[in-house]
Design an enzyme around this catalytic site. Sequence first.
Site, PDB file in Angstrom:
ATOM      1  CG  HIS A 124       0.457  -2.855   0.758  1.00 46.64           C
ATOM      2  ND1 HIS A 124      -0.273  -3.080  -0.137  1.00 46.64           N
ATOM      3  CD2 HIS A 124       1.326  -1.528   0.504  1.00 46.64           C
ATOM      4  CE1 HIS A 124      -0.177  -1.968  -1.069  1.00 46.64           C
ATOM      5  NE2 HIS A 124       0.524  -1.066  -0.541  1.00 46.64           N
TER       6      HIS A 124
ATOM      7  CG  ASP B  18      -2.690  -4.988  -2.706  1.00 49.13           C
ATOM      8  OD1 ASP B  18      -2.956  -5.919  -2.881  1.00 49.13           O
ATOM      9  OD2 ASP B  18      -2.762  -4.285  -1.584  1.00 49.13           O
TER      10      ASP B  18
ATOM     11  CG  HIS C 265      -5.582  -8.386  -0.819  1.00 49.45           C
ATOM     12  ND1 HIS C 265      -4.242  -8.932  -1.289  1.00 49.45           N
ATOM     13  CD2 HIS C 265      -6.318  -9.685  -0.535  1.00 49.45           C
ATOM     14  CE1 HIS C 265      -4.049 -10.151  -1.016  1.00 49.45           C
ATOM     15  NE2 HIS C 265      -5.362 -10.657  -0.773  1.00 49.45           N
TER      16      HIS C 265
ATOM     17  CG  ASP D 170      -4.288  -3.908   1.973  1.00 47.06           C
ATOM     18  OD1 ASP D 170      -4.858  -5.080   1.811  1.00 47.06           O
ATOM     19  OD2 ASP D 170      -3.133  -3.773   1.231  1.00 47.06           O
TER      20      ASP D 170
ATOM     21  CG  HIS E 294      -0.623  -7.084   5.528  1.00 49.25           C
ATOM     22  ND1 HIS E 294       0.079  -8.245   4.835  1.00 49.25           N
ATOM     23  CD2 HIS E 294      -1.629  -8.072   5.915  1.00 49.25           C
ATOM     24  CE1 HIS E 294      -0.345  -9.375   4.571  1.00 49.25           C
ATOM     25  NE2 HIS E 294      -1.595  -9.425   5.574  1.00 49.25           N
TER      26      HIS E 294
ATOM     27  CG  ASP F  96       0.621  -6.095  -2.144  1.00 48.88           C
ATOM     28  OD1 ASP F  96       1.192  -7.335  -2.881  1.00 48.88           O
ATOM     29  OD2 ASP F  96       0.167  -6.000  -0.908  1.00 48.88           O
TER      30      ASP F  96
ATOM     31  CG  ASP G  31      -1.091  -9.364  -3.391  1.00 47.08           C
ATOM     32  OD1 ASP G  31      -1.432  -8.110  -3.946  1.00 47.08           O
ATOM     33  OD2 ASP G  31      -1.351  -9.382  -1.990  1.00 47.08           O
TER      34      ASP G  31
ATOM     35  CD  GLU H 252       2.466  -7.644   1.941  1.00 51.77           C
ATOM     36  OE1 GLU H 252       3.172  -8.798   2.335  1.00 51.77           O
ATOM     37  OE2 GLU H 252       1.669  -7.083   2.727  1.00 51.77           O
TER      38      GLU H 252
END
Length: 316
Positions: free
Chosen positions: A99, A126, A128, A130, A143, A236, A238, A281
Amino acid sequence: MKQITLVGAPVNEGSRRPGCLMGPDAMRTAGLAGALAELGHAVEDWGDAAPQTDRALARHPNNKLYAFDACAAWVETLQETALEACNDNRVPIFLGGDHLMAAGTVPGLAAGAERDGRPLFVLWLDAHTDFHSLETSDSGNLHGTPVAYFTGQAGFDGYFPALKARVRPEHICMLGIRSVDGHERAALSEMAKEKSADAIDVVDMRRIDETGIAQPLRAFLERVEEANGRLHVSFDIDFLDPDIAPAVGTTVPGGATFREAHLIMEMLHDSDLVTSLDVAELNPFLDERGRTATLMVDLVASLFGKSVMDRPTRGC
């Protein structure tokens, strides 16, 4: 019909886990171009971007930062590539790659939108946020920094390439958040406290559990439409629950379900607001016989018009 341009962004330096550099080819092998062409779109594949690594960089005092020179080179290259890819009403799909790629794609797309007198909005799918700076990254995995960088937070000047264009925090909606480090939480809380109307809309999984996923997404899309904005989706892997998408190095339990993910893609298609997409990712080394890549092709197809009625029953 849309003019879709596929651009490989085989970034693997944003984290220490190998495998994301194979992501673009996994999406191609899973039949992305063919799935989009079957929906009536014109599809062109530009191949993979490659960073220029001969630029001189200042050394950052955080000695934990991993592959800093290579990461900065990727950011510079992808800003240029994204700005070119969004010309002539093309809809670029950037195939990652970790990412970190968004630190390049998003500012380049924002510059293209700014050139045309329109704001860029970002839907960040996502687990996260980030939102680390170069100083606060304890892992050193870059990332975890893209959103802080492309919103113009402090600490990147002189280290990362100059931003082609900044994305305003209030133009960002994060869906599916469920893993936030202390530094990121503090920075986002401070932003919300100081400028409540100018803060990132962070929709965590608890809020989704309480209200459903459609409500916050619909509200965000209304804002994009009202502002005549361009909409970039940065997806992403995840974001999804690892039970349905295992091919990611940063799995966090409790992610979006198969139906939630398809609902998002279908709502985005119905809005006709999406002008670009990241797929980030994807690590085929961690996949199960191409299961995650195949799912992502199906989700991207939903974004570009594949409906429930188009889905055949798959054999056991």
